[in-house]
Write an enzyme that holds these catalytic residues in place. Sequence first.
Site, PDB file in Angstrom:
ATOM      1  N   GLY A   1      -2.559  -3.052  -1.616  1.00 33.12           N
ATOM      2  CA  GLY A   1      -3.941  -3.109  -2.124  1.00 33.12           C
ATOM      3  C   GLY A   1      -4.656  -4.378  -1.668  1.00 33.12           C
ATOM      4  N   LYS A   2      -4.222  -4.911  -0.527  1.00 36.80           N
ATOM      5  CA  LYS A   2      -4.827  -6.156  -0.008  1.00 36.80           C
ATOM      6  C   LYS A   2      -6.312  -5.962   0.320  1.00 36.80           C
ATOM      7  CE  LYS A   2      -1.733  -6.057   3.249  1.00 36.80           C
ATOM      8  NZ  LYS A   2      -0.875  -4.966   2.767  1.00 36.80           N
TER       9      LYS A   2
ATOM     10  N   GLY B   1      -3.828  -0.737   7.557  1.00 35.01           N
ATOM     11  CA  GLY B   1      -4.821   0.224   7.073  1.00 35.01           C
ATOM     12  C   GLY B   1      -5.243  -0.225   5.695  1.00 35.01           C
ATOM     13  N   HIS B   2      -6.434  -0.755   5.584  1.00 39.23           N
ATOM     14  CA  HIS B   2      -6.892  -1.342   4.318  1.00 39.23           C
ATOM     15  C   HIS B   2      -8.021  -0.502   3.730  1.00 39.23           C
ATOM     16  CE1 HIS B   2      -5.194  -5.534   5.582  1.00 39.23           C
ATOM     17  NE2 HIS B   2      -4.291  -4.581   5.535  1.00 39.23           N
TER      18      HIS B   2
ATOM     19  N   THR C   1       7.749  -5.625  11.193  1.00 38.44           N
ATOM     20  CA  THR C   1       6.718  -5.604  12.216  1.00 38.44           C
ATOM     21  C   THR C   1       6.956  -6.801  13.140  1.00 38.44           C
ATOM     22  OG1 THR C   1       4.352  -5.371  12.600  1.00 38.44           O
ATOM     23  CG2 THR C   1       4.998  -6.904  10.851  1.00 38.44           C
TER      24      THR C   1
ATOM     25  N   THR D   1      -2.307   5.032   5.180  1.00 39.28           N
ATOM     26  CA  THR D   1      -3.736   4.944   5.489  1.00 39.28           C
ATOM     27  C   THR D   1      -3.964   5.216   6.966  1.00 39.28           C
ATOM     28  OG1 THR D   1      -3.802   3.219   3.816  1.00 39.28           O
ATOM     29  CG2 THR D   1      -5.754   3.426   5.182  1.00 39.28           C
TER      30      THR D   1
HETATM   31  P1  GDP Z   1      -3.484  -2.405   1.852  1.00 36.90           P
HETATM   32  O1  GDP Z   1      -2.942  -2.003   3.161  1.00 36.90           O
HETATM   33  O2  GDP Z   1      -2.649  -3.433   1.166  1.00 36.90           O
HETATM   34  O3  GDP Z   1      -4.923  -2.808   1.900  1.00 36.90           O
HETATM   35  O4  GDP Z   1      -3.414  -1.101   0.918  1.00 36.90           O
HETATM   36  P2  GDP Z   1      -3.824   0.395   1.343  1.00 36.90           P
HETATM   37  O5  GDP Z   1      -5.291   0.498   1.337  1.00 36.90           O
HETATM   38  O6  GDP Z   1      -3.089   0.821   2.558  1.00 36.90           O
HETATM   39  O7  GDP Z   1      -3.174   1.215   0.163  1.00 36.90           O
HETATM   40  C1  GDP Z   1      -3.522   0.974  -1.172  1.00 36.90           C
HETATM   41  C2  GDP Z   1      -4.026   2.306  -1.757  1.00 36.90           C
HETATM   42  O8  GDP Z   1      -4.115   2.191  -3.161  1.00 36.90           O
HETATM   43  C3  GDP Z   1      -5.444   2.652  -1.314  1.00 36.90           C
HETATM   44  O9  GDP Z   1      -5.563   4.048  -1.264  1.00 36.90           O
HETATM   45  C4  GDP Z   1      -6.323   2.071  -2.431  1.00 36.90           C
HETATM   46  O10 GDP Z   1      -7.578   2.729  -2.537  1.00 36.90           O
HETATM   47  C5  GDP Z   1      -5.447   2.360  -3.615  1.00 36.90           C
HETATM   48  N1  GDP Z   1      -5.563   1.430  -4.746  1.00 36.90           N
HETATM   49  C6  GDP Z   1      -5.704   0.078  -4.742  1.00 36.90           C
HETATM   50  N2  GDP Z   1      -5.631  -0.400  -6.005  1.00 36.90           N
HETATM   51  C7  GDP Z   1      -5.448   0.656  -6.800  1.00 36.90           C
HETATM   52  C8  GDP Z   1      -5.248   0.814  -8.204  1.00 36.90           C
HETATM   53  O11 GDP Z   1      -5.221  -0.137  -8.976  1.00 36.90           O
HETATM   54  N3  GDP Z   1      -5.060   2.089  -8.661  1.00 36.90           N
HETATM   55  C9  GDP Z   1      -5.070   3.177  -7.852  1.00 36.90           C
HETATM   56  N4  GDP Z   1      -4.883   4.366  -8.404  1.00 36.90           N
HETATM   57  N5  GDP Z   1      -5.233   3.071  -6.523  1.00 36.90           N
HETATM   58  C10 GDP Z   1      -5.401   1.830  -6.007  1.00 36.90           C
HETATM   59  P1  IMO Z   2      -0.966  -2.813   5.783  1.00 35.38           P
HETATM   60  O1  IMO Z   2      -1.724  -4.025   6.246  1.00 35.38           O
HETATM   61  C1  IMO Z   2       2.764  -0.566   5.625  1.00 35.38           C
HETATM   62  C2  IMO Z   2       5.406  -0.852   9.102  1.00 35.38           C
HETATM   63  C3  IMO Z   2       5.591   0.420   9.907  1.00 35.38           C
HETATM   64  C4  IMO Z   2       7.007   0.233  10.392  1.00 35.38           C
HETATM   65  C5  IMO Z   2       7.075  -1.279  10.671  1.00 35.38           C
HETATM   66  C6  IMO Z   2       6.832  -1.657  12.127  1.00 35.38           C
HETATM   67  O2  IMO Z   2      -1.791  -1.584   5.664  1.00 35.38           O
HETATM   68  O3  IMO Z   2      -0.179  -3.139   4.556  1.00 35.38           O
HETATM   69  P2  IMO Z   2       4.653  -1.696  13.647  1.00 35.38           P
HETATM   70  O4  IMO Z   2       3.715  -0.608  14.061  1.00 35.38           O
HETATM   71  O5  IMO Z   2       3.998  -2.817  12.926  1.00 35.38           O
HETATM   72  O6  IMO Z   2       5.492  -2.186  14.785  1.00 35.38           O
HETATM   73  O7  IMO Z   2       5.672  -0.986  12.621  1.00 35.38           O
HETATM   74  O8  IMO Z   2       6.058  -1.860   9.869  1.00 35.38           O
HETATM   75  N1  IMO Z   2       4.001  -1.276   8.906  1.00 35.38           N
HETATM   76  C7  IMO Z   2       3.331  -1.125   7.759  1.00 35.38           C
HETATM   77  N2  IMO Z   2       3.674  -0.536   6.606  1.00 35.38           N
HETATM   78  N3  IMO Z   2       1.556  -1.167   5.731  1.00 35.38           N
HETATM   79  C8  IMO Z   2       1.210  -1.792   6.874  1.00 35.38           C
HETATM   80  O9  IMO Z   2       0.064  -2.507   6.983  1.00 35.38           O
HETATM   81  C9  IMO Z   2       2.089  -1.759   7.969  1.00 35.38           C
HETATM   82  N4  IMO Z   2       2.037  -2.236   9.232  1.00 35.38           N
HETATM   83  C10 IMO Z   2       3.222  -1.953   9.780  1.00 35.38           C
HETATM   84  O10 IMO Z   2       5.457   1.568   9.103  1.00 35.38           O
HETATM   85  O11 IMO Z   2       7.916   0.494   9.367  1.00 35.38           O
HETATM   86 MG    MG Z   3      -2.347  -0.278   4.196  1.00 37.42          MG
END
Ligand code: GDP
Ligand code: IMO
Ligand code: MG
Length: 431
Positions: free
Chosen positions: A20-21, A45-46, A245, A305
Amino acid sequence: MLETKYQTTAVIGSQWGDEGKGKITDYFAQNADVIVRWSGGDNAGHTIVFDNKKFKLSIIPSGIFNQKVTCVIANGCVVNLEKLVSEINYLKENGYSCENLKISDRAHIIFPYHSALDECQELARKEQAIGTTKKGIGPCYADKMNRVGIRIGDLLDKEEFVKKLTFNVEHKNKILKLVYNCQETFDVTKITDRIFNELLPQFQNYITDTRVLLDEKVKANQIVLFEGAQGSLLDLDHGTYPFVTSSHPIASSIATGTGLCLKAVTNIIGITKAYNTRVGEGVFPTEFEDEIARTIREVGNEYGTVSKRPRRIGWFDAVILKYSAEINGFTGLAIMLLDVLSGIKELKICTSYLLNNQEIKYVPSQIKNFAQCQPQFITMPGWTEDITKVTSFDQLPINAQNYLKKISELVGVPITMFSVGPNRTQTILVQ
Ligand code: GDP
Ligand code: IMO
Ligand code: MG
């Protein structure tokens, strides 16, 4: 000696990514001057949700929705130019300008041959495949380490750029063909034309020496936010190697990834899911797959994501988090997706591992040992109430309060905020 406390905060993934960054970066961005991505590439994927809108970003900082903020892609990042331009246009189409975007001339470029190599290497690893995002991250960082990488700054001198690209394309084509028997090869002119005629004009104005800019901003005591990508357990040195990674998602890499000195980072927030997930391969001690895991996956929308892959689900692992707190120096925790646990009767928390009949409370450095660790759990009573509308810690059901308190106690870091839904407004600060 005079102590300097800058107004800087790092948003760090404390587990295996997707904590959830993006959401927390966007939240803090409402009151920030600068947001910096300093590591990783479009493997990230954020997700950002506000005003009934949902955005997904992979390389542009999640703070871009506050249009007053300066968004920086710093030197530690690797940049896929196709993705960069497509994100700039995606934002433009949605009414958000990227005029305040700055891209480091030291950041390395991901080329199409990097993604092709990533794919071939994964295939060649067979059952030892890492499960990468196939975005070319590893091969691009490998070129950087091998000192043959091509940087954003190289785009400013076409002749030099073509020289470097020619060397790389010839070399990579040979590897692809002879080592991997890959039919796909790459062409210098095609790549160069695409970049110089179509892509570069769309971001050339944003290229700069971001180190100089950031140094000025930090020293002027502006509010600077460092947006982490990936998670600490995916760190190249301190993660579950080799299932990691190729960058350093941990806080200490902010210095090398930006050119700022170590003391420039003051607050370090560990972004932490209220349970655990992982995408890709690798050891995951608290993983489970049953009806509860499936419910968590559906309620939490636990699908990649970027890749849409179903995420693996595990109980909260306090050993992992304590490790993460140690290597990052967390000053606070943000516990995310707490709402997803509503309705689960009993919640497990892993407090130690059993390795060769001995109880340990650390993450073993060798993957073989880590794979043998048996998680030891405590059980906490769950809650049934819908918590998606709570606005303070005190409004949480007592069992949810106790769950958070237990996490904080086990990890030894205060909980500074928690999240009860994807929306920006569903973020609660803990006094
Ligand atoms: P990131 O890569 O750390 O930015 O996280 P992602 O966006 O890949 O995955 C987090 C997922 O959780 C996304 O679909 C957000 O919209 C969702 N999310 C974040 N905070 C919350 C929360 O408190 N509750 C729920 N239900 N979803 C959340
Ligand atoms: P965010 O920023 C979750 C994982 C991949 C794989 C390993 C290596 O959205 O949290 P790579 O393509 O980086 O060489 O893959 O790292 N991985 C992630 N998993 N969230 C990510 O980014 C990731 N970025 C890489 O699934 O296991
Ligand atoms: Mg992500």
